[in-house]
Design a protein around this motif. Structure first.
Motif, short mmCIF file in Angstrom:
data_model
loop_
_atom_site.label_atom_id
_atom_site.label_comp_id
_atom_site.label_asym_id
_atom_site.label_seq_id
_atom_site.Cartn_x
_atom_site.Cartn_y
_atom_site.Cartn_z
N THR A 121 -9.39 4.84 -1.58
CA THR A 121 -8.76 3.17 -0.86
C THR A 121 -9.31 3.16 0.78
O THR A 121 -9.33 3.64 1.66
CB THR A 121 -7.05 3.02 -0.78
OG1 THR A 121 -6.93 4.30 -2.29
CG2 THR A 121 -6.61 2.76 -0.62
N LEU A 157 1.57 7.61 7.20
CA LEU A 157 1.09 7.62 5.80
C LEU A 157 1.15 9.47 5.86
O LEU A 157 1.41 10.24 7.02
CB LEU A 157 -0.30 7.21 5.72
CG LEU A 157 -0.56 5.86 5.77
CD1 LEU A 157 -2.19 6.00 6.00
CD2 LEU A 157 0.25 5.71 4.42
N MET A 190 0.96 -0.92 0.00
CA MET A 190 -0.51 -0.25 -0.29
C MET A 190 0.29 1.07 0.46
O MET A 190 1.96 1.15 0.77
CB MET A 190 -1.19 0.20 1.41
CG MET A 190 -1.82 0.71 1.25
SD MET A 190 -2.54 1.70 2.39
CE MET A 190 -4.25 -0.70 2.49
N LYS A 191 0.23 2.19 -0.70
CA LYS A 191 1.60 3.23 -1.04
C LYS A 191 1.28 4.38 0.47
O LYS A 191 0.87 3.64 1.28
CB LYS A 191 0.98 4.38 -2.06
CG LYS A 191 -0.48 4.76 -1.85
CD LYS A 191 -0.29 5.85 -3.25
CE LYS A 191 -2.25 6.04 -3.02
NZ LYS A 191 -2.73 7.30 -3.76
N SER A 192 2.44 5.19 0.74
CA SER A 192 2.37 6.03 1.76
C SER A 192 2.28 7.26 1.41
O SER A 192 1.88 7.97 2.24
CB SER A 192 3.19 5.43 2.08
OG SER A 192 4.92 6.30 1.78
N HIS A 193 1.76 7.61 0.52
CA HIS A 193 1.30 9.04 0.66
C HIS A 193 -0.27 9.46 -0.55
O HIS A 193 -0.78 8.45 -1.81
CB HIS A 193 1.93 9.86 0.16
CG HIS A 193 1.88 11.33 -0.56
ND1 HIS A 193 2.31 12.08 0.55
CD2 HIS A 193 1.27 12.05 -1.98
CE1 HIS A 193 1.55 13.83 0.28
NE2 HIS A 193 0.48 13.26 -0.97
N TYR A 194 -0.92 10.18 -0.46
CA TYR A 194 -2.13 10.26 -0.37
C TYR A 194 -2.11 11.77 -0.76
O TYR A 194 -2.22 12.80 0.59
CB TYR A 194 -3.53 9.54 0.19
CG TYR A 194 -3.58 8.50 0.01
CD1 TYR A 194 -4.35 7.66 -1.11
CD2 TYR A 194 -3.09 7.96 0.98
CE1 TYR A 194 -4.05 5.85 -0.53
CE2 TYR A 194 -2.26 6.51 1.81
CZ TYR A 194 -3.65 5.87 0.68
OH TYR A 194 -3.51 4.01 0.41
N ASP A 225 -7.22 11.50 -5.64
CA ASP A 225 -6.42 10.54 -4.93
C ASP A 225 -6.76 10.29 -3.72
O ASP A 225 -6.57 11.41 -2.67
CB ASP A 225 -5.05 10.80 -5.07
CG ASP A 225 -3.97 9.74 -4.27
OD1 ASP A 225 -5.18 8.49 -4.07
OD2 ASP A 225 -2.88 9.65 -4.06
N THR A 229 -0.27 0.04 9.38
CA THR A 229 0.24 0.59 8.08
C THR A 229 1.43 1.57 8.45
O THR A 229 2.34 1.38 7.51
CB THR A 229 -0.63 1.19 7.18
OG1 THR A 229 -1.15 0.77 7.37
CG2 THR A 229 0.53 1.64 5.94
#
Length: 419
Positions: A73, A97, A1-5, A31, A94
Motif C-alpha cells: 500500500t 498510523l 485507508m486503514k490505520s494499522h500495518y 501487510d 492521514t
C-alpha cells in the motif's frame, strides 16, 4: 485507508522500494505500507552526468506509483512525528498510523541555511549544485568563459561524498575540450584532510588532480557565500597537524582573521549541507549527530528492537550511497522476517560496504568499493568486464556508470532482485 500495518516503511526511495520488494518476494502475504509524498522517483547517481551534459534528466525519472511493489500500500503522505514507544507515527494528511515493525529510510534533506548566504546565491544563479538542479549546473558550465572555478562541499555528511569531485573532474575535462583550460584556475577547498579515504583510490585521484592542475585545499570548511560580490568564505582548521595557512595560487585569495579565507570566484559548484529530516531529528531515534541510531551490522535500532533504519538517514560510518543500500537491504529484510517468525535479528552481515563510481573525465572512471575499515574491496565480477584494476581509470567503468548501473537499478534492484 486503514490505520494499522504489520510493517510500515518511511520513504519510497532506493532503500524503501528495495526493502518492500524483497520482503514481498520472501512472503507475499505480508501487510506492508510505504509512506512517501512524492509522485516521482529519481535515479540520483546519474545527476553527475546530467550536470556535465552527458545524460538527460528525463532518463533519471520514474513515477513512484509504477515502482510500488504489487501488494504493498502506497500512503502518499508526509510523516510529521514518530512515537516509537507507542509504535505509532503521525502523518500530515492521514493522521496517526500504527505498526508492528517500522523501517525508517526517508533519505536526507538539503539545509542551505547552514551556510550563510547560500540560499540567496542559489536563488540568484550565482552558485550551482547537482544536488539541487543538475541541469542548472550544465547551463552554468556552458556559460563559463574562464576565470576561477571553485568546487566545494560542507562539513556535514552528504549523499555520495565523492560527487563534488566527479563534477569537478568532468568540468576540467569540459574546459579542456572547450579550449579554456589555460584561462581557468580550478580550486577544490574541502573540510576533509585527504582527497579520499581509501588509499588505493586516493593515489589515483591525486594523479587526476595533478593532471588537471587542480589546487587541492584540505581542511577548508565553507561558511559564507557573498552572492553580490561572488566571494566564498572558508574556515580553515587550525591545529598542530594542520595549522592555519594561506593557500597560494591566485590573487583572488585573502587570509582574514580567525583563520578565515576569502576566495573570489567566477564559477562555484557547492554540495549543500545535509541533515536527517526534521521528524527524524525530533524523535528519540537519533544519535548525538542527529542520525538514526542503529547497530552497524544488523541495522536494528539500538533502543527499539522492532525498528530498523538504513540508507542515507542511518548513522553509519560509511559513505551514503545507493550501493551501500544494495548491501543493507538484504540484511534488514532477513532480520525483519526473523522477528516476524519469533526469532531475533541475528543477521550481522552488513560490514559497511559502499561504492563510489568516481568519474574522472568523459569516458573515464575509477570505482571505489570499500567497507567500514576503508579497505579497498573490488567486486570480483568486474573481471567479467575485463576490468582487473578498478582503482585505476578505465573506459569500461564509464560504460558501467552510464549504461549498466541504471539498467541494473530500474530492472533488478527496484524489482527486488538481490544484486
Amino acid at each position: 485507508m486503514k490505520s494499522h500495518y504489520q510493517i510500515l516503511i518511511i520513504g519510497a526511495g532506493t532503500a524503501g522500494i528495495m526493502t518492500a520488494a524483497q520482503l514481498m518476494r520472501k512472503d507475499s502475504s505480508l501487510d506492508i505500507g510505504i509512506i512517501d509524498p512524492s509522485d516521482k522517483h529519481y535515479y540520483q547517481p546519474a545527476f553527475t552526468l546530467v550536470g556535465a551534459g552527458a545524460y538527460t534528466k528525463e532518463k533519471t525519472i520514474r513515477y513512484t506509483a509504477d515502482l510500488i511493489p504489487k501488494g504493498v500500500t502506497w500512503i502518499r503522505d508526509c510523516v510529521t512525528a514518530i512515537q516509537a514507544k507507542e509504535r505509532t507515527l503521525m502523518t500530515q494528511l492521514t493522521g496517526e498510523l500504527s505498526y508492528d515493525y517500522l523501517v525508517v529510510c526517508p533519505g536526507l534533506v538539503n539545509d542551505l541555511s547552514m551556510i550563510e548566504g547560500l540560499q540567496e546565491a542559489v536563488n540568484k544563479g550565482v552558485v550551482c549544485s547537482n544536488y539541487i538542479d543538475p541541469e542548472q549546473t550544465w547551463k552554468q558550465l556552458q556559460a563559463f568563459k574562464g576565470g576561477t572555478a571553485i568546487f566545494t562541499q560542507p562539513n556535514t555528511p552528504i549523499k555520495c561524498g565523492g560527487a563534488p569531485q566527479k563534477i569537478m573532474y568532468l568540468a576540467c575535462d569540459y574546459f579542456r575540450k572547450k579550449g579554456i583550460d589555460k584561462q581557468t584556475e580550478v580550486y577544490f577547498p574541502m573540510p576533509g584532510s585527504v582527497i579520499f579515504g581509501v588509499q588505493e583510490i586516493a593515489a589515483t585521484l591525486t594523479e587526476v588532480v595533478d593532471r588537471y592542475g587542480i589546487h587541492f585545499m584540505p581542511s577548508h570548511n565553507p561558511i559564507r557565500i557573498d552572492a553580490e560580490h561572488k566571494k566564498a568564505y572558508f574556515k580553515v582548521s587550525n591545529n598542530q597537524e594542520n595549522p592555519c595557512f594561506i593557500t597560494s595560487g591566485s590573487d583572488g585569495i585573502r587570509q582574514l582573521e580567525d583563520c578565515v579565507v576569502e576566495m573570489s570566484f567566477d564559477f562555484l559548484h557547492l554540495a549543500p549541507p545535509q541533515t536527517a529530516p526534521q521528524f527524524v531529528k525530533e524523535s528519540d531515534l537519533v544519535n548525538a549527530g542527529g542520525w538514526l541510531d542503529v547497530d552497524l551490522n544488523s541495522l536494528q535500532h539500538k533502543s527499539y528492537t522492532y525498528i530498523f533504519g538504513l540508507g542515507d538517514v542511518a548513522g553509519l560510518p560509511t559513505a551514503k550511497t545507493g550501493a551501500a543500500v544494495r548491501k543493507q537491504v538484504p540484511v534488514v529484510v532477513d532480520n525483519l522476517y526473523r522477528l516476524i517468525r519469533g526469532g531475533e535479528a541475528s543477521n550481522k552481515g552488513y560490514l559497511g560496504y559502499s561504492s563510489c563510481p568516481l568519474v574522472t573525465g568523459y569516458g573515464k572512471m575509477v570505482l571505489a568499493e570499500f567497507n567500514y575499515k576503508n579497505e579497498f574491496t573490488p567486486d570480483p565480477k568486474l573481471k567479467q568486464m575485463l576490468v582487473f584494476s578498478s582503482d585505476k581509470e578505465h573506459w569500461r567503468l564509464w560504460l558501467l556508470k552510464k549504461y549498466f548501473l541504471p539498467y541494473l537499478y530500474w530492472n533488478k534492484m527496484m524489482k527486488g532482485d538481490q544484486v
